[in-house]
Design a protein around this motif. Structure first.
Motif, PDB file in Angstrom:
ATOM      1  N   THR A 296     -19.622   9.419 -24.931  1.00  0.00           N
ATOM      2  CA  THR A 296     -19.638  10.617 -25.769  1.00  0.00           C
ATOM      3  C   THR A 296     -19.175  11.835 -24.986  1.00  0.00           C
ATOM      4  N   VAL A 297     -19.755  12.026 -23.813  1.00  0.00           N
ATOM      5  CA  VAL A 297     -19.379  13.160 -22.968  1.00  0.00           C
ATOM      6  C   VAL A 297     -17.911  13.075 -22.578  1.00  0.00           C
ATOM      7  N   GLN A 298     -17.483  11.887 -22.195  1.00  0.00           N
ATOM      8  CA  GLN A 298     -16.097  11.698 -21.782  1.00  0.00           C
ATOM      9  C   GLN A 298     -15.127  12.057 -22.902  1.00  0.00           C
ATOM     10  N   ASN A 299     -15.452  11.654 -24.108  1.00  0.00           N
ATOM     11  CA  ASN A 299     -14.549  11.916 -25.219  1.00  0.00           C
ATOM     12  C   ASN A 299     -14.584  13.365 -25.673  1.00  0.00           C
ATOM     13  N   ILE A 300     -15.738  14.013 -25.560  1.00  0.00           N
ATOM     14  CA  ILE A 300     -15.782  15.454 -25.839  1.00  0.00           C
ATOM     15  C   ILE A 300     -14.875  16.202 -24.860  1.00  0.00           C
ATOM     16  N   LEU A 301     -14.988  15.843 -23.591  1.00  0.00           N
ATOM     17  CA  LEU A 301     -14.116  16.444 -22.583  1.00  0.00           C
ATOM     18  C   LEU A 301     -12.649  16.159 -22.902  1.00  0.00           C
ATOM     19  N   GLY A 302     -12.375  14.914 -23.311  1.00  0.00           N
ATOM     20  CA  GLY A 302     -11.002  14.542 -23.611  1.00  0.00           C
ATOM     21  C   GLY A 302     -10.427  15.313 -24.780  1.00  0.00           C
ATOM     22  N   ILE A 303     -11.232  15.538 -25.810  1.00  0.00           N
ATOM     23  CA  ILE A 303     -10.758  16.286 -26.979  1.00  0.00           C
ATOM     24  C   ILE A 303     -10.465  17.733 -26.618  1.00  0.00           C
ATOM     25  N   PHE A 304     -11.394  18.373 -25.918  1.00  0.00           N
ATOM     26  CA  PHE A 304     -11.162  19.761 -25.507  1.00  0.00           C
ATOM     27  C   PHE A 304      -9.983  19.851 -24.537  1.00  0.00           C
ATOM     28  N   SER A 332      -5.424  12.100 -12.422  1.00  0.00           N
ATOM     29  CA  SER A 332      -5.907  10.755 -12.764  1.00  0.00           C
ATOM     30  C   SER A 332      -6.210   9.952 -11.504  1.00  0.00           C
ATOM     31  N   ILE A 333      -5.373  10.109 -10.503  1.00  0.00           N
ATOM     32  CA  ILE A 333      -5.592   9.407  -9.230  1.00  0.00           C
ATOM     33  C   ILE A 333      -6.903   9.865  -8.600  1.00  0.00           C
ATOM     34  N   ILE A 334      -7.114  11.176  -8.559  1.00  0.00           N
ATOM     35  CA  ILE A 334      -8.342  11.715  -7.967  1.00  0.00           C
ATOM     36  C   ILE A 334      -9.566  11.226  -8.736  1.00  0.00           C
ATOM     37  N   ASP A 345     -25.007   8.323 -10.958  1.00  0.00           N
ATOM     38  CA  ASP A 345     -24.513   8.593 -12.305  1.00  0.00           C
ATOM     39  C   ASP A 345     -23.651   9.850 -12.352  1.00  0.00           C
ATOM     40  N   TRP A 346     -24.088  10.911 -11.664  1.00  0.00           N
ATOM     41  CA  TRP A 346     -23.373  12.187 -11.738  1.00  0.00           C
ATOM     42  C   TRP A 346     -21.953  12.084 -11.198  1.00  0.00           C
ATOM     43  N   GLN A 347     -21.717  11.140 -10.293  1.00  0.00           N
ATOM     44  CA  GLN A 347     -20.369  10.975  -9.747  1.00  0.00           C
ATOM     45  C   GLN A 347     -19.418  10.378 -10.784  1.00  0.00           C
ATOM     46  N   LEU A 350     -18.546  13.290 -12.867  1.00  0.00           N
ATOM     47  CA  LEU A 350     -17.592  14.143 -12.149  1.00  0.00           C
ATOM     48  C   LEU A 350     -16.183  13.567 -12.250  1.00  0.00           C
ATOM     49  N   GLY A 351     -16.083  12.242 -12.170  1.00  0.00           N
ATOM     50  CA  GLY A 351     -14.777  11.609 -12.340  1.00  0.00           C
ATOM     51  C   GLY A 351     -14.169  11.916 -13.692  1.00  0.00           C
ATOM     52  N   ALA A 352     -15.001  11.946 -14.736  1.00  0.00           N
ATOM     53  CA  ALA A 352     -14.505  12.280 -16.071  1.00  0.00           C
ATOM     54  C   ALA A 352     -14.009  13.724 -16.128  1.00  0.00           C
ATOM     55  N   VAL A 353     -14.715  14.634 -15.466  1.00  0.00           N
ATOM     56  CA  VAL A 353     -14.298  16.041 -15.433  1.00  0.00           C
ATOM     57  C   VAL A 353     -12.969  16.188 -14.694  1.00  0.00           C
TER      58      VAL A 353
END
Length: 470
Positions: A296-304, A332-334, A345-347, A350-353
């Motif tokens: 959910t978080v990943q996709n919210i970030l992706g939409i914005f 994407s590499i980073i 979990d937080w890492q 962070l990868g998603a961000v």
């Protein structure tokens, strides 16, 4: 610039249906594998994905290799069938219309959901999961089906609006992913497997009804005879293969081929998405709820991120696709390296961000490709990509399943470094395309309008050129 929704509504419903059931289907596969194939205690198997303790962690390690193997075979079946049919579906749609293929694709989605309901309702072997995949025979596979939808949008748009229309299409899918993934685990906990798949079937049915009654044909000039025999015309296949290699002005062919090659390598790295579910469950002991929360978080970030990249940077500030794609590839590499290093979990979050600048990559790449070729060649080029996706899909699944199962007892996340290596190669290929384009001409690409996109008061085709310099 007006906007009238077409395929955006049914693809949102279909994506919502798929994502609502995808992780639930994976969880059911693991559960059935645990007690039907490996003969572990059924009560203990039922805890997988819902409860985290020492016993379930050990059991997860024992069950995961077999369940990923079954998932791999399922992917291969889909990809092989999809690769064969993709050779014919797009060329056929160029002659006879997009709508019949689109309708058949949504019919396939409905039938697939019905098979999932049967799988959930009866204690069948986990190998039954392959049966719903046989509906690929109706659509040519997911990649091929999406290709036809992109071609549909190409038919309806000109070069100025195509980028943001493809972006809206991708956002519709992203919204479906967001809602489906965020609600799937909670819906499963509140109900059961049969109910979740039944809701998915209902969504697919609504999408099919919309397509049948409200979606018009996009091709104004199409053939009406020899519909069946025209499906297997080999000359169309030859033309599709030749299209990417045609001579073009100002190094355009080199830029096109490098762009296509980088996109195809991207398909080779897509197997990591299928392993990610097993990776976080094994390494971080995520429950199904934790996984869907992250999704959910990943996709919210992706939409914005997609709105920021596609609308603000590309449409408003007129930053060209080629540079936005390059920046996105770098981040994407980073992001992938961060996933590989993650122990908390937080890492993962962070990868998603870190992956935010890569939002909208698919839309940008397809928009760029559509501007490098003639209008009538777009569907053929997209079909080539679709075939590549279907061919590389099983190869990618084999590679990632092997890497994951080999290193599962050392570090389940080591496969991410292989992905980062592939992404680095993609970055270098696309960087070479940028250099060639900037050195070759001050006209980065030409977009050829066909007669279907010409205003009625014009008597000839217009060649619209983007004259921005590098």
């Amino acid at each position: 610039m007006g906007f009238k929704p077409t395929v955006e509504i049914p693809i949102f419903l279909a994506t919502l249906s798929f994502m609502l059931t995808a992780s639930v289907s994976n969880n059911l596969l693991i559960y059935r594998t645990c007690y039907i194939v490996l003969h572990y205690n059924k009560t203990e198997c039922a805890l997988l994905g819902f409860v985290t303790n020492n016993e379930t962690e050990k059991l997860e390690l024992l069950v995961s290799p077999t369940s990923t193997y079954i998932a791999l075979v399922n992917t291969i079946v889909q990809s092989v069938l999809g690769s064969v049919l993709c050779l014919f579906t797009a060329p056929w749609s160029d002659r006879f219309g997009r709508r019949p293929i689109i309708v058949m694709g949504f019919i396939g989605g409905c039938i697939s959901m019905l098979f999932h309901i049967i799988f959930a309702a009866f204690e069948l072997t986990p190998w039954f999961i392959i049966v719903p995949s046989l509906t690929v025979l109706l659509s040519g596979g997911g990649a091929s089906f999406i290709t036809i939808l992109y071609a549909y949008l190409t038919d309806l748009t000109n070069k100025d609006e195509r980028g943001w229309r493809i972006g809206i299409f991708d956002l519709a899918m992203a919204a479906g992913v967001l809602i489906g993934m965020s609600s799937s685990s909670y819906l499963l906990i509140a109900t059961n497997y049969v109910t979740v798949f039944s809701i998915g079937a209902a969504l697919q049915t609504v999408a099919l009804i919309y397509v049948i009654f409200l979606l018009p044909e996009s091709l104004q000039h199409r053939e009406t005879s020899n519909l069946v025999s025209g499906f297997f015309t080999l000359s169309n296949l030859a033309e599709m293969v030749k299209t990417p290699f045609k001579r073009r002005e100002n190094y355009t062919r080199a830029v096109l081929l490098l762009t296509l090659l980088s996109m195809l390598l991207g398909y080779l790295a897509m197997g990591s998405a299928g392993i990610f579910f097993y990776f976080v469950r094994t390494k971080l002991q995520w429950t199904l709820t934790a996984f869907t929360l992250y999704g959910t978080v990943q996709n919210i970030l992706g939409i914005f991120g997609a709105v920021f990249v596609m609308y603000l940077l590309h449409t408003y500030f007129k930053i060209r696709e080629i540079f936005l794609i390059l920046v996105g590839m770098f981040f994407s590499i980073i992001s992938t390296v961060m996933f590989g290093l993650a122990n908390r979990d937080w890492q993962i979050y962070l990868g998603a961000v870190l992956n935010l600048p890569a939002s909208g990559q698919n839309s940008l790449q397809r928009s760029l490709v559509s501007k490098l070729v003639h209008e009538e060649e777009v569907a053929k080029i997209f079909s080539t990509l679709s075939i590549g996706a279907n061919v590389l899909g099983p190869l990618s699944a084999i590679i990632y399943t092997y890497l994951y199962n080999t290193f599962i007892n050392i570090d389940p996340g080591l496969y991410n470094f292989f992905t980062a290596g592939v992404q680095a190669c993609i970055f270098l290929l696309f960087l070479l395309a940028v250099i060639i384009q900037c050195r070759g001409t001050s006209q980065p690409y030409k977009n050829f309008q066909n007669e279907n996109n010409i205003q009625e008061d014009e008597s000839e085709n217009i060649i619209a050129s983007n004259t921005d310099s590098c």
